[in-house]
Motif scaffolding. Structure first.
Motif, PDB file in Angstrom:
ATOM      1  N   ASP A   1      14.647 -49.460 -24.536  1.00 16.45           N
ATOM      2  CA  ASP A   1      13.199 -49.479 -24.730  1.00 16.45           C
ATOM      3  C   ASP A   1      12.799 -50.073 -26.078  1.00 16.45           C
ATOM      4  O   ASP A   1      11.754 -50.711 -26.201  1.00 16.45           O
ATOM      5  N   ASN A   2      13.626 -49.843 -27.110  1.00 20.91           N
ATOM      6  CA  ASN A   2      13.258 -50.300 -28.449  1.00 20.91           C
ATOM      7  C   ASN A   2      13.822 -51.677 -28.787  1.00 20.91           C
ATOM      8  O   ASN A   2      13.706 -52.145 -29.911  1.00 20.91           O
ATOM      9  N   ALA A   3      14.442 -52.347 -27.812  1.00 21.01           N
ATOM     10  CA  ALA A   3      15.024 -53.665 -28.075  1.00 21.01           C
ATOM     11  C   ALA A   3      13.976 -54.749 -27.835  1.00 21.01           C
ATOM     12  O   ALA A   3      13.203 -54.677 -26.875  1.00 21.01           O
ATOM     13  N   PRO A   4      13.922 -55.767 -28.695  1.00 22.68           N
ATOM     14  CA  PRO A   4      12.921 -56.831 -28.515  1.00 22.68           C
ATOM     15  C   PRO A   4      13.204 -57.726 -27.314  1.00 22.68           C
ATOM     16  O   PRO A   4      12.302 -58.329 -26.761  1.00 22.68           O
ATOM     17  N   ALA A   5      14.478 -57.801 -26.896  1.00 24.74           N
ATOM     18  CA  ALA A   5      14.841 -58.668 -25.778  1.00 24.74           C
ATOM     19  C   ALA A   5      16.208 -58.241 -25.250  1.00 24.74           C
ATOM     20  O   ALA A   5      16.965 -57.553 -25.934  1.00 24.74           O
ATOM     21  N   PRO A   6      16.540 -58.607 -24.019  1.00 23.99           N
ATOM     22  CA  PRO A   6      17.873 -58.275 -23.492  1.00 23.99           C
ATOM     23  C   PRO A   6      18.978 -58.870 -24.359  1.00 23.99           C
ATOM     24  O   PRO A   6      18.787 -59.902 -25.003  1.00 23.99           O
ATOM     25  N   ASP A   7      20.122 -58.217 -24.359  1.00 30.75           N
ATOM     26  CA  ASP A   7      21.277 -58.712 -25.104  1.00 30.75           C
ATOM     27  C   ASP A   7      21.892 -59.879 -24.328  1.00 30.75           C
ATOM     28  O   ASP A   7      22.424 -59.680 -23.230  1.00 30.75           O
ATOM     29  N   PRO A   8      21.868 -61.073 -24.845  1.00 30.32           N
ATOM     30  CA  PRO A   8      22.373 -62.235 -24.083  1.00 30.32           C
ATOM     31  C   PRO A   8      23.885 -62.212 -23.897  1.00 30.32           C
ATOM     32  O   PRO A   8      24.414 -62.947 -23.049  1.00 30.32           O
ATOM     33  N   THR A   9      24.584 -61.408 -24.683  1.00 32.88           N
ATOM     34  CA  THR A   9      26.043 -61.362 -24.576  1.00 32.88           C
ATOM     35  C   THR A   9      26.522 -60.305 -23.577  1.00 32.88           C
ATOM     36  O   THR A   9      27.713 -60.211 -23.306  1.00 32.88           O
ATOM     37  N   TRP A  10      25.598 -59.506 -23.060  1.00 33.49           N
ATOM     38  CA  TRP A  10      25.996 -58.395 -22.181  1.00 33.49           C
ATOM     39  C   TRP A  10      26.564 -58.899 -20.861  1.00 33.49           C
ATOM     40  O   TRP A  10      25.994 -59.771 -20.204  1.00 33.49           O
ATOM     41  N   GLN A  11      27.715 -58.342 -20.491  1.00 36.45           N
ATOM     42  CA  GLN A  11      28.320 -58.614 -19.191  1.00 36.45           C
ATOM     43  C   GLN A  11      28.731 -57.281 -18.570  1.00 36.45           C
ATOM     44  O   GLN A  11      29.403 -56.480 -19.225  1.00 36.45           O
ATOM     45  N   PRO A  12      28.330 -57.007 -17.332  1.00 37.81           N
ATOM     46  CA  PRO A  12      28.735 -55.743 -16.709  1.00 37.81           C
ATOM     47  C   PRO A  12      30.250 -55.701 -16.528  1.00 37.81           C
ATOM     48  O   PRO A  12      30.877 -56.722 -16.216  1.00 37.81           O
ATOM     49  N   SER A  13      30.830 -54.541 -16.746  1.00 37.23           N
ATOM     50  CA  SER A  13      32.284 -54.403 -16.631  1.00 37.23           C
ATOM     51  C   SER A  13      32.709 -53.735 -15.333  1.00 37.23           C
ATOM     52  O   SER A  13      33.897 -53.713 -15.021  1.00 37.23           O
ATOM     53  N   LEU A  14      31.754 -53.182 -14.586  1.00 36.39           N
ATOM     54  CA  LEU A  14      32.077 -52.500 -13.339  1.00 36.39           C
ATOM     55  C   LEU A  14      31.193 -52.995 -12.198  1.00 36.39           C
ATOM     56  O   LEU A  14      30.099 -53.517 -12.424  1.00 36.39           O
ATOM     57  N   LYS A  15      31.683 -52.803 -10.989  1.00 32.94           N
ATOM     58  CA  LYS A  15      30.891 -52.965  -9.777  1.00 32.94           C
ATOM     59  C   LYS A  15      30.966 -51.655  -9.013  1.00 32.94           C
ATOM     60  O   LYS A  15      32.066 -51.190  -8.690  1.00 32.94           O
ATOM     61  N   ARG A  16      29.834 -51.051  -8.728  1.00 39.84           N
ATOM     62  CA  ARG A  16      29.849 -49.786  -7.993  1.00 39.84           C
ATOM     63  C   ARG A  16      30.213 -50.016  -6.529  1.00 39.84           C
ATOM     64  O   ARG A  16      29.615 -50.849  -5.852  1.00 39.84           O
ATOM     65  N   ILE A  17      31.203 -49.257  -6.070  1.00 38.74           N
ATOM     66  CA  ILE A  17      31.589 -49.303  -4.658  1.00 38.74           C
ATOM     67  C   ILE A  17      30.806 -48.278  -3.861  1.00 38.74           C
ATOM     68  O   ILE A  17      30.488 -48.487  -2.696  1.00 38.74           O
ATOM     69  N   THR A  18      30.490 -47.156  -4.497  1.00 43.64           N
ATOM     70  CA  THR A  18      29.717 -46.097  -3.850  1.00 43.64           C
ATOM     71  C   THR A  18      28.411 -45.894  -4.600  1.00 43.64           C
ATOM     72  O   THR A  18      28.409 -45.433  -5.740  1.00 43.64           O
ATOM     73  N   ASN A  19      27.289 -46.238  -3.975  1.00 43.98           N
ATOM     74  CA  ASN A  19      25.994 -45.922  -4.581  1.00 43.98           C
ATOM     75  C   ASN A  19      25.684 -44.440  -4.422  1.00 43.98           C
ATOM     76  O   ASN A  19      25.060 -43.828  -5.290  1.00 43.98           O
ATOM     77  N   LYS A  20      26.113 -43.881  -3.321  1.00 40.04           N
ATOM     78  CA  LYS A  20      26.025 -42.438  -3.101  1.00 40.04           C
ATOM     79  C   LYS A  20      27.440 -41.892  -2.995  1.00 40.04           C
ATOM     80  O   LYS A  20      28.338 -42.559  -2.477  1.00 40.04           O
ATOM     81  N   PRO A  21      27.662 -40.667  -3.501  1.00 40.27           N
ATOM     82  CA  PRO A  21      29.033 -40.141  -3.489  1.00 40.27           C
ATOM     83  C   PRO A  21      29.535 -39.848  -2.084  1.00 40.27           C
ATOM     84  O   PRO A  21      28.758 -39.530  -1.183  1.00 40.27           O
ATOM     85  N   ILE A  22      30.845 -39.966  -1.931  1.00 43.85           N
ATOM     86  CA  ILE A  22      31.515 -39.549  -0.700  1.00 43.85           C
ATOM     87  C   ILE A  22      31.768 -38.054  -0.792  1.00 43.85           C
ATOM     88  O   ILE A  22      32.244 -37.554  -1.817  1.00 43.85           O
ATOM     89  N   VAL A  23      31.444 -37.327   0.270  1.00 45.65           N
ATOM     90  CA  VAL A  23      31.618 -35.872   0.277  1.00 45.65           C
ATOM     91  C   VAL A  23      32.545 -35.472   1.418  1.00 45.65           C
ATOM     92  O   VAL A  23      32.738 -36.237   2.371  1.00 45.65           O
ATOM     93  N   PRO A  24      33.154 -34.285   1.333  1.00 42.45           N
ATOM     94  CA  PRO A  24      34.071 -33.853   2.395  1.00 42.45           C
ATOM     95  C   PRO A  24      33.363 -33.689   3.730  1.00 42.45           C
ATOM     96  O   PRO A  24      32.173 -33.361   3.788  1.00 42.45           O
ATOM     97  N   THR A  25      34.113 -33.912   4.776  1.00 44.65           N
ATOM     98  CA  THR A  25      33.591 -33.677   6.120  1.00 44.65           C
ATOM     99  C   THR A  25      33.506 -32.179   6.382  1.00 44.65           C
ATOM    100  O   THR A  25      34.099 -31.362   5.665  1.00 44.65           O
ATOM    101  N   ALA A  26      32.771 -31.820   7.420  1.00 43.28           N
ATOM    102  CA  ALA A  26      32.675 -30.415   7.812  1.00 43.28           C
ATOM    103  C   ALA A  26      34.046 -29.858   8.171  1.00 43.28           C
ATOM    104  O   ALA A  26      34.343 -28.688   7.903  1.00 43.28           O
ATOM    105  N   VAL A  27      34.887 -30.700   8.745  1.00 44.82           N
ATOM    106  CA  VAL A  27      36.246 -30.267   9.102  1.00 44.82           C
ATOM    107  C   VAL A  27      37.033 -29.915   7.847  1.00 44.82           C
ATOM    108  O   VAL A  27      37.725 -28.890   7.790  1.00 44.82           O
ATOM    109  N   GLU A  28      36.941 -30.755   6.809  1.00 46.42           N
ATOM    110  CA  GLU A  28      37.673 -30.463   5.581  1.00 46.42           C
ATOM    111  C   GLU A  28      37.148 -29.205   4.903  1.00 46.42           C
ATOM    112  O   GLU A  28      37.928 -28.389   4.407  1.00 46.42           O
ATOM    113  N   VAL A  29      35.842 -29.039   4.870  1.00 47.53           N
ATOM    114  CA  VAL A  29      35.268 -27.845   4.232  1.00 47.53           C
ATOM    115  C   VAL A  29      35.706 -26.586   4.958  1.00 47.53           C
ATOM    116  O   VAL A  29      36.003 -25.558   4.337  1.00 47.53           O
ATOM    117  N   ALA A  30      35.770 -26.648   6.290  1.00 47.49           N
ATOM    118  CA  ALA A  30      36.234 -25.490   7.059  1.00 47.49           C
ATOM    119  C   ALA A  30      37.695 -25.187   6.763  1.00 47.49           C
ATOM    120  O   ALA A  30      38.105 -24.020   6.691  1.00 47.49           O
TER     121      ALA A  30
END
Length: 304
Positions: free
Chosen positions: A259-288
């Motif tokens: 918020d306090n930066a005058p402009a985006p950092d031109p050197t920034w490069q993302p280091s990750l790619k998200r595979i799961t936007n939402k978490p994987i949770v156990p199935t009902a069978v596993e919880v049982a």
């Protein structure tokens, strides 16, 4: 209860385990996930800060010989130890963190993690650590105890509980603490969990510095993974999950613009790619099959 590896198949699929691949298990525990990786032909560098876990898993995984290497250290220290064992930065195919307690730790009365046993208030993952839960309970000021219960346990009656502890201490056993908490808190209607559950969780996190270790471990994992390598993290409570989610989100953004930066950092490069936007949770069978898996969440990201 024997240890049952949570989200076992989901973890192996997330890590995309291949023969001769190089993997790090930052939280070895009883070795269930590591066994799965080894069975698929992977090579594992296995960390755990609990020496009993290392001893147990070494026996259980002896058939795999030098396919697995054991290190008695926290996931926070991975980057310091991995190169000495041939796992240099940017050479690792996959890293797993299965956070929280193993069933072996929870079911061992002498470790002091569970209030269903009358045992010393210990809660250290590594018995070489300086301070036990009893040390915190019996020496910290009331305000500091209340802060621990609120911050790490989301305990709404944290001040009342801390006040009762200070008035009653010294407390030396799990039963003494659990009974005191149960007699102190206001309970409305039926409770799904014991009134002391959040207090015990908070003390365990504080004793072991778990959130600091996780944050440092995530940084170490990203430095060790090679491009295309996968990071899989299983968490069991909201504090861990929020930290993992935020790190994976922030490091996968195309640009960071505070918020306090005058402009985006031109050197920034993302280091990750998200595979799961939402978490994987156990199935009902596993919880049982394994009720302790019910709160598990698996998040996965890939190194760019």
């Amino acid at each position: 209860m024997p240890h049952l590896s949570v989200l076992y198949q989901e973890v192996l699929e997330a890590l995309q385990v291949v023969p001769h691949g190089r993997y790090i298990d930052g939280t070895l525990g009883a070795g269930g996930h590591t066994r799965g990786i080894l069975s698929r032909g992977g090579h594992v560098l296995a960390f755990d800060w609990d020496p009993e876990a290392i001893t147990y898993a070494r026996e259980q995984l002896a058939e795999f010989g030098d396919q697995v290497t054991f290190v008695n250290a926290s996931l926070a220290d991975m980057a310091d130890h991995a190169p000495a064992h041939g796992f240099a930065p940017e050479t690792v195919d996959g890293i797993l963190f299965d956070l929280g307690l193993s069933s072996r730790q929870l079911d061992d009365p002498e470790r002091g993690f569970a209030f269903r046993f009358d045992a010393p208030l210990d809660m250290r993952f590594d018995p070489r650590m300086a301070h036990t839960a009893a040390d915190l309970v019996n020496t910290l000021p009331e305000s500091a105890l209340a802060d621990i219960f609120w911050r790490y346990g989301d305990e709404k009656q944290s001040r009342r509980i801390a006040r009762a502890i200070v008035a009653q201490r010294p407390l030396h056993t799990t039963t003494e603490l659990a009974d005191l908490v149960a007699s102190t808190v206001y309970v409305r209607g039926r409770q799904k969990i014991h009134p002391a559950t959040r207090v015990f969780q908070a003390l365990r996190i504080a004793v072991n510095g778990e959130l600091d270790a996780l944050e440092k471990g995530l940084g170490a994992a990203i430095s060790l993974l090679k491009p295309g390598g996968r990071l899989a993290v299983i968490s069991f409570h909201s504090l861990e999950d929020r930290l993992v989610k935020n790190v994976m989100r922030d490091l996968s953004q195309e640009e960071i613009w505070p918020d306090n930066a005058p402009a985006p950092d031109p050197t920034w490069q993302p280091s990750l790619k998200r595979i799961t936007n939402k978490p994987i949770v156990p199935t009902a069978v596993e919880v049982a099959r394994n009720p302790r898996s019910r709160s598990a969440k698996l998040r996965v990201a890939e190194k760019r």
